[in-house]
Scaffold this motif. Sequence first.
Motif, PDB file in Angstrom:
ATOM      1  N   VAL A  33      24.610  68.279  40.705  1.00 26.56           N
ATOM      2  CA  VAL A  33      24.413  69.413  39.784  1.00 26.56           C
ATOM      3  C   VAL A  33      25.201  69.276  38.488  1.00 26.56           C
ATOM      4  CG1 VAL A  33      23.909  70.981  41.704  1.00 26.56           C
ATOM      5  CG2 VAL A  33      26.257  70.802  40.831  1.00 26.56           C
ATOM      6  N   ALA A  34      25.755  68.122  38.223  1.00 24.76           N
ATOM      7  CA  ALA A  34      26.570  67.976  37.016  1.00 24.76           C
ATOM      8  C   ALA A  34      25.780  68.306  35.759  1.00 24.76           C
ATOM      9  CB  ALA A  34      27.128  66.558  36.927  1.00 24.76           C
ATOM     10  N   ASP A  35      24.481  67.945  35.745  1.00 22.28           N
ATOM     11  CA  ASP A  35      23.661  68.206  34.555  1.00 22.28           C
ATOM     12  C   ASP A  35      23.359  69.689  34.369  1.00 22.28           C
ATOM     13  OD1 ASP A  35      22.103  68.327  36.814  1.00 22.28           O
ATOM     14  OD2 ASP A  35      20.362  67.334  35.912  1.00 22.28           O
TER      15      ASP A  35
ATOM     16  N   ARG B 219      34.425  69.681  33.236  1.00 27.84           N
ATOM     17  CA  ARG B 219      35.852  69.394  33.111  1.00 27.84           C
ATOM     18  C   ARG B 219      36.600  69.864  34.343  1.00 27.84           C
ATOM     19  NH1 ARG B 219      40.624  71.487  32.189  1.00 27.84           N
ATOM     20  NH2 ARG B 219      39.787  73.608  32.236  1.00 27.84           N
ATOM     21  N   LYS B 220      36.282  71.056  34.817  1.00 30.41           N
ATOM     22  CA  LYS B 220      36.959  71.598  36.000  1.00 30.41           C
ATOM     23  C   LYS B 220      36.652  70.760  37.240  1.00 30.41           C
ATOM     24  CE  LYS B 220      37.244  76.357  34.324  1.00 30.41           C
ATOM     25  NZ  LYS B 220      36.711  77.738  34.437  1.00 30.41           N
ATOM     26  N   LEU B 221      35.422  70.289  37.337  1.00 31.62           N
ATOM     27  CA  LEU B 221      35.051  69.430  38.458  1.00 31.62           C
ATOM     28  C   LEU B 221      35.849  68.126  38.419  1.00 31.62           C
ATOM     29  CD1 LEU B 221      33.168  69.285  40.894  1.00 31.62           C
ATOM     30  CD2 LEU B 221      31.434  68.276  39.409  1.00 31.62           C
ATOM     31  N   GLN B 222      36.018  67.597  37.231  1.00 34.92           N
ATOM     32  CA  GLN B 222      36.805  66.371  37.084  1.00 34.92           C
ATOM     33  C   GLN B 222      38.271  66.605  37.442  1.00 34.92           C
ATOM     34  OE1 GLN B 222      35.464  63.293  36.371  1.00 34.92           O
ATOM     35  NE2 GLN B 222      37.506  62.630  37.025  1.00 34.92           N
ATOM     36  N   VAL B 223      38.795  67.791  37.103  1.00 30.90           N
ATOM     37  CA  VAL B 223      40.168  68.136  37.450  1.00 30.90           C
ATOM     38  C   VAL B 223      40.338  68.140  38.968  1.00 30.90           C
ATOM     39  CG1 VAL B 223      41.878  70.001  37.466  1.00 30.90           C
ATOM     40  CG2 VAL B 223      40.683  69.419  35.347  1.00 30.90           C
ATOM     41  N   ILE B 224      39.340  68.683  39.686  1.00 32.91           N
ATOM     42  CA  ILE B 224      39.400  68.697  41.149  1.00 32.91           C
ATOM     43  C   ILE B 224      39.464  67.276  41.692  1.00 32.91           C
ATOM     44  CG2 ILE B 224      38.122  69.244  43.260  1.00 32.91           C
ATOM     45  CD1 ILE B 224      36.974  71.682  41.773  1.00 32.91           C
ATOM     46  N   ARG B 225      38.598  66.399  41.187  1.00 39.58           N
ATOM     47  CA  ARG B 225      38.566  65.028  41.690  1.00 39.58           C
ATOM     48  C   ARG B 225      39.834  64.264  41.319  1.00 39.58           C
ATOM     49  NH1 ARG B 225      33.776  61.340  42.054  1.00 39.58           N
ATOM     50  NH2 ARG B 225      35.064  60.863  43.876  1.00 39.58           N
ATOM     51  N   ASP B 226      40.327  64.467  40.118  1.00 40.46           N
ATOM     52  CA  ASP B 226      41.559  63.791  39.699  1.00 40.46           C
ATOM     53  C   ASP B 226      42.732  64.205  40.581  1.00 40.46           C
ATOM     54  OD1 ASP B 226      40.210  62.498  37.690  1.00 40.46           O
ATOM     55  OD2 ASP B 226      40.911  63.815  36.091  1.00 40.46           O
ATOM     56  N   ASN B 227      42.802  65.478  40.906  1.00 42.31           N
ATOM     57  CA  ASN B 227      43.919  65.967  41.710  1.00 42.31           C
ATOM     58  C   ASN B 227      43.813  65.556  43.172  1.00 42.31           C
ATOM     59  OD1 ASN B 227      46.015  67.937  40.314  1.00 42.31           O
ATOM     60  ND2 ASN B 227      44.053  68.229  39.283  1.00 42.31           N
ATOM     61  N   THR B 228      42.603  65.408  43.692  1.00 40.90           N
ATOM     62  CA  THR B 228      42.478  64.911  45.060  1.00 40.90           C
ATOM     63  C   THR B 228      42.916  63.454  45.128  1.00 40.90           C
ATOM     64  OG1 THR B 228      40.118  64.401  44.717  1.00 40.90           O
ATOM     65  CG2 THR B 228      40.652  66.516  45.737  1.00 40.90           C
ATOM     66  N   ARG B 229      42.586  62.681  44.092  1.00 41.16           N
ATOM     67  CA  ARG B 229      43.041  61.287  44.075  1.00 41.16           C
ATOM     68  C   ARG B 229      44.563  61.221  43.975  1.00 41.16           C
ATOM     69  NH1 ARG B 229      37.996  60.250  41.338  1.00 41.16           N
ATOM     70  NH2 ARG B 229      38.881  60.890  39.351  1.00 41.16           N
ATOM     71  N   ASN B 230      45.140  62.104  43.157  1.00 40.13           N
ATOM     72  CA  ASN B 230      46.592  62.124  43.029  1.00 40.13           C
ATOM     73  C   ASN B 230      47.244  62.528  44.349  1.00 40.13           C
ATOM     74  OD1 ASN B 230      49.063  61.976  41.419  1.00 40.13           O
ATOM     75  ND2 ASN B 230      49.147  64.192  41.628  1.00 40.13           N
ATOM     76  N   MET B 231      46.638  63.488  45.045  1.00 44.14           N
ATOM     77  CA  MET B 231      47.159  63.897  46.343  1.00 44.14           C
ATOM     78  C   MET B 231      47.079  62.740  47.334  1.00 44.14           C
ATOM     79  SD  MET B 231      48.562  66.382  47.957  1.00 44.14           S
ATOM     80  CE  MET B 231      48.901  66.928  49.621  1.00 44.14           C
ATOM     81  N   GLY B 232      46.015  61.960  47.262  1.00 44.43           N
ATOM     82  CA  GLY B 232      45.891  60.787  48.125  1.00 44.43           C
ATOM     83  C   GLY B 232      47.021  59.798  47.883  1.00 44.43           C
ATOM     84  N   ARG B 233      47.363  59.599  46.617  1.00 45.14           N
ATOM     85  CA  ARG B 233      48.479  58.697  46.291  1.00 45.14           C
ATOM     86  C   ARG B 233      49.799  59.251  46.827  1.00 45.14           C
ATOM     87  NH1 ARG B 233      45.533  58.078  41.355  1.00 45.14           N
ATOM     88  NH2 ARG B 233      46.799  59.681  40.346  1.00 45.14           N
TER      89      ARG B 233
ATOM     90  N   ASP C 192      27.993  73.357  32.282  1.00 46.33           N
ATOM     91  CA  ASP C 192      28.373  73.188  30.886  1.00 46.33           C
ATOM     92  C   ASP C 192      29.601  72.273  30.815  1.00 46.33           C
ATOM     93  OD1 ASP C 192      30.514  74.737  31.704  1.00 46.33           O
ATOM     94  OD2 ASP C 192      29.893  76.538  30.616  1.00 46.33           O
ATOM     95  N   GLU C 193      30.073  72.020  29.629  1.00 41.41           N
ATOM     96  CA  GLU C 193      31.189  71.089  29.447  1.00 41.41           C
ATOM     97  C   GLU C 193      32.438  71.552  30.195  1.00 41.41           C
ATOM     98  OE1 GLU C 193      33.858  69.152  25.810  1.00 41.41           O
ATOM     99  OE2 GLU C 193      31.935  70.131  25.374  1.00 41.41           O
ATOM    100  N   GLU C 194      32.716  72.857  30.167  1.00 42.03           N
ATOM    101  CA  GLU C 194      33.901  73.375  30.841  1.00 42.03           C
ATOM    102  C   GLU C 194      33.769  73.219  32.361  1.00 42.03           C
ATOM    103  OE1 GLU C 194      37.635  75.201  31.495  1.00 42.03           O
ATOM    104  OE2 GLU C 194      36.711  74.092  29.857  1.00 42.03           O
ATOM    105  N   GLY C 195      32.565  73.431  32.886  1.00 39.83           N
ATOM    106  CA  GLY C 195      32.341  73.269  34.322  1.00 39.83           C
ATOM    107  C   GLY C 195      32.545  71.827  34.758  1.00 39.83           C
TER     108      GLY C 195
END
Length: 238
Positions: free
Chosen positions: A48-50, A58-72, A53-56
């Motif tokens: 559903v990325a398409d 961005r927030k989705l990317q923040v979730i994925r970035d933070n899960t990767r950081n938590m994995g580290r 909107d841009e803010e949505g």
Amino acid sequence: MTRELKDNIEKLEASNKEMESFSYSVSHDLRAPLRAVDGFARMLEEDVADQLDEEGRRKLQVIRDNTRNMGRLIDELLEFSRLGRKELNYGHLDMSALAQAAFKDATSVAVNDTTLSLSALPAARGDITLIKQVWFNLLSNACKFSAKREQAHITVKGSVEGDALTYTVSDNGAGFDMRYYNKLFGVFQRLHRVSEFEGTGVGLAIVHRIVTRHGGRVWAEGVVGEGAVFHFTLPAAT
């Protein structure tokens, strides 16, 4: 050895084992929900990325970035807990070769050209896998915190002082405020914002644990904006 001292040592050993077991269990238990969060975020990103909107997005990317950081963070916590249980396998250590190899690994992903001055280092005895980790953590830190310098430079020296071998890693990077020195070797303690320098805040805690298990010690000096110097010792081979 008095009975009271023996009892205190046994209690400390039991407490350490309990803490290590707790860290190991918690780290494993955290993985399942973390994988679920990242998995569903990835599916949203693909399906559903398409529609966002841009803010949505961005927030989705923040979730994925933070899960990767938590994995580290989990990986680092597991590594830290294992250090207390690992049996040390002592052998001859060519410290000059270990430092050179660690610098090569640390600069393989560097964004700038970092130069190294490596003096001849006294050989030592220790667990080669763990001492490799000490060199890599110290040199990768030096590279990371010097990355914003146009001419980043790292110096590695060694000396023999009585019954101790001393090794020093210095850089001309961001440095640190000595007022917060007591946080420097703590687990998940950071002296710089993540937005400035990436990292989990476990690397120096791992260095401290490895060196102290070998019977050595670690300390450092830093000046904000002028660089940092890290020292560690190992017992001289007899």
